[in-house]
Design a protein around this motif. Sequence first.
Motif, PDB file in Angstrom:
ATOM      1  N   ILE A  61      46.776  38.499  49.891  1.00  0.00           N
ATOM      2  CA  ILE A  61      46.658  37.680  48.689  1.00  0.00           C
ATOM      3  C   ILE A  61      47.523  36.432  48.828  1.00  0.00           C
ATOM      4  N   PRO A  62      47.210  35.392  48.047  1.00  0.00           N
ATOM      5  CA  PRO A  62      48.009  34.162  48.115  1.00  0.00           C
ATOM      6  C   PRO A  62      49.480  34.426  47.780  1.00  0.00           C
ATOM      7  N   LYS A  63      50.341  33.668  48.430  1.00  0.00           N
ATOM      8  CA  LYS A  63      51.794  33.843  48.316  1.00  0.00           C
ATOM      9  C   LYS A  63      52.296  33.665  46.885  1.00  0.00           C
ATOM     10  N   ASN A  64      51.758  32.711  46.144  1.00  0.00           N
ATOM     11  CA  ASN A  64      52.257  32.381  44.806  1.00  0.00           C
ATOM     12  C   ASN A  64      51.615  33.210  43.700  1.00  0.00           C
ATOM     13  N   THR A  65      50.967  34.298  44.050  1.00  0.00           N
ATOM     14  CA  THR A  65      50.324  35.149  43.053  1.00  0.00           C
ATOM     15  C   THR A  65      51.367  35.819  42.170  1.00  0.00           C
ATOM     16  N   ALA A  66      51.113  35.813  40.874  1.00  0.00           N
ATOM     17  CA  ALA A  66      51.974  36.544  39.935  1.00  0.00           C
ATOM     18  C   ALA A  66      51.604  38.023  40.061  1.00  0.00           C
ATOM     19  N   MET A  67      52.471  38.801  40.701  1.00  0.00           N
ATOM     20  CA  MET A  67      52.138  40.184  41.039  1.00  0.00           C
ATOM     21  C   MET A  67      51.905  41.056  39.811  1.00  0.00           C
ATOM     22  N   ASN A  68      52.607  40.811  38.706  1.00  0.00           N
ATOM     23  CA  ASN A  68      52.363  41.629  37.514  1.00  0.00           C
ATOM     24  C   ASN A  68      50.940  41.426  37.001  1.00  0.00           C
ATOM     25  N   LYS A  69      50.455  40.201  37.015  1.00  0.00           N
ATOM     26  CA  LYS A  69      49.075  39.929  36.588  1.00  0.00           C
ATOM     27  C   LYS A  69      48.084  40.496  37.612  1.00  0.00           C
ATOM     28  N   PHE A  70      48.412  40.380  38.889  1.00  0.00           N
ATOM     29  CA  PHE A  70      47.547  40.915  39.940  1.00  0.00           C
ATOM     30  C   PHE A  70      47.382  42.427  39.793  1.00  0.00           C
ATOM     31  N   LEU A  71      48.485  43.125  39.527  1.00  0.00           N
ATOM     32  CA  LEU A  71      48.418  44.583  39.410  1.00  0.00           C
ATOM     33  C   LEU A  71      47.634  45.019  38.174  1.00  0.00           C
ATOM     34  N   VAL A  72      47.656  44.211  37.128  1.00  0.00           N
ATOM     35  CA  VAL A  72      46.908  44.549  35.916  1.00  0.00           C
ATOM     36  C   VAL A  72      45.425  44.251  36.090  1.00  0.00           C
ATOM     37  N   THR A  73      45.095  43.078  36.634  1.00  0.00           N
ATOM     38  CA  THR A  73      43.692  42.667  36.729  1.00  0.00           C
ATOM     39  C   THR A  73      43.013  43.119  38.013  1.00  0.00           C
ATOM     40  N   GLY A  74      43.778  43.328  39.087  1.00  0.00           N
ATOM     41  CA  GLY A  74      43.186  43.755  40.346  1.00  0.00           C
ATOM     42  C   GLY A  74      42.787  42.610  41.253  1.00  0.00           C
ATOM     43  N   PHE A  75      43.009  41.375  40.804  1.00  0.00           N
ATOM     44  CA  PHE A  75      42.710  40.223  41.648  1.00  0.00           C
ATOM     45  C   PHE A  75      43.587  39.053  41.243  1.00  0.00           C
ATOM     46  N   SER A  76      43.655  38.073  42.132  1.00  0.00           N
ATOM     47  CA  SER A  76      44.479  36.892  41.892  1.00  0.00           C
ATOM     48  C   SER A  76      43.597  35.723  41.481  1.00  0.00           C
ATOM     49  N   GLU A  77      44.087  34.924  40.548  1.00  0.00           N
ATOM     50  CA  GLU A  77      43.371  33.708  40.162  1.00  0.00           C
ATOM     51  C   GLU A  77      43.488  32.641  41.245  1.00  0.00           C
ATOM     52  N   LEU A  78      44.504  32.764  42.115  1.00  0.00           N
ATOM     53  CA  LEU A  78      44.693  31.813  43.205  1.00  0.00           C
ATOM     54  C   LEU A  78      43.777  32.177  44.369  1.00  0.00           C
ATOM     55  N   THR A  79      43.430  31.188  45.165  1.00  0.00           N
ATOM     56  CA  THR A  79      42.554  31.438  46.316  1.00  0.00           C
ATOM     57  C   THR A  79      43.222  30.942  47.595  1.00  0.00           C
ATOM     58  N   MET A  80      42.653  31.346  48.705  1.00  0.00           N
ATOM     59  CA  MET A  80      43.103  30.881  50.018  1.00  0.00           C
ATOM     60  C   MET A  80      41.882  30.329  50.741  1.00  0.00           C
ATOM     61  N   PRO A  81      42.085  29.385  51.656  1.00  0.00           N
ATOM     62  CA  PRO A  81      40.954  28.854  52.415  1.00  0.00           C
ATOM     63  C   PRO A  81      40.307  29.945  53.277  1.00  0.00           C
ATOM     64  N   GLN A  82      38.976  29.884  53.422  1.00  0.00           N
ATOM     65  CA  GLN A  82      38.274  30.857  54.252  1.00  0.00           C
ATOM     66  C   GLN A  82      38.672  30.709  55.722  1.00  0.00           C
ATOM     67  N   ASP A  83      39.226  29.545  56.089  1.00  0.00           N
ATOM     68  CA  ASP A  83      39.691  29.335  57.460  1.00  0.00           C
ATOM     69  C   ASP A  83      40.736  30.377  57.865  1.00  0.00           C
ATOM     70  N   TYR A  84      41.476  30.901  56.888  1.00  0.00           N
ATOM     71  CA  TYR A  84      42.479  31.912  57.203  1.00  0.00           C
ATOM     72  C   TYR A  84      41.850  33.133  57.867  1.00  0.00           C
ATOM     73  N   LEU A  85      40.624  33.444  57.466  1.00  0.00           N
ATOM     74  CA  LEU A  85      39.923  34.581  58.063  1.00  0.00           C
ATOM     75  C   LEU A  85      39.651  34.334  59.542  1.00  0.00           C
ATOM     76  N   GLU A  86      39.229  33.112  59.879  1.00  0.00           N
ATOM     77  CA  GLU A  86      38.988  32.774  61.283  1.00  0.00           C
ATOM     78  C   GLU A  86      40.300  32.748  62.081  1.00  0.00           C
ATOM     79  N   ILE A  87      41.377  32.291  61.446  1.00  0.00           N
ATOM     80  CA  ILE A  87      42.680  32.276  62.118  1.00  0.00           C
ATOM     81  C   ILE A  87      43.114  33.707  62.445  1.00  0.00           C
ATOM     82  N   LEU A  88      42.973  34.615  61.474  1.00  0.00           N
ATOM     83  CA  LEU A  88      43.311  36.016  61.724  1.00  0.00           C
ATOM     84  C   LEU A  88      42.416  36.613  62.808  1.00  0.00           C
TER      85      LEU A  88
END
Length: 183
Positions: free
Chosen positions: A60-87
């Motif tokens: 998940i994105p670094k700046n995600t508010a973890m309390n909101k993430f744990l409640v909703t199950g996802f982050s409102e922030l996104t990461m570029p799809q390029d990260y998938l190719e880098i991995l």
Amino acid sequence: MQIVRLIIKEILHRKVNFCLGALAVIIAVALFVVFAATGQASNRETAQLMRRIGYNLRIIPKNTAMNKFLVTGFSELTMPQDYLEILASQNDSNFDHMVATLRKKIFWRGLDVVLIGLAPEVCLGQQKPSAGNEIEQGTIEAGYELARKVGLKKGDTIEIRGKTFTVAGCLPLTGSAEDVHIR
């Protein structure tokens, strides 16, 4: 030769005791063989299932508010799809399959729904794509509750945020999430 003759005479003299003793030994050996074979088969099947299912890791994105993430199950922030190719390009990674997902909560037809977008699966090395559910481009799979409340059926055409999608199927009841999977 005298000992063998004595053993045979004893067996003939105590037929019932000999048969019961032999039966007990046969059952004990059979149970040992069955339990050993069942244990090996169970380990083999578990290893195959774990290879197919694998372990899930969510990045998940670094700046995600973890309390909101744990409640909703996802982050409102996104990461570029390029990260998938880098991995995927990392030579020292132990990943077999990677799928980028994008989740967004929207208000649609009077309901709060979660859209889940799935990027094509990235398979590393000689791995085959998983037996996961493939969703064709331009189609959706509607969650059980959403399909029930809105009356969606396979083959229906719907519009979400100005784009038209065909309902490829409606998911069976597995939980309480009202979500739509799109590609």
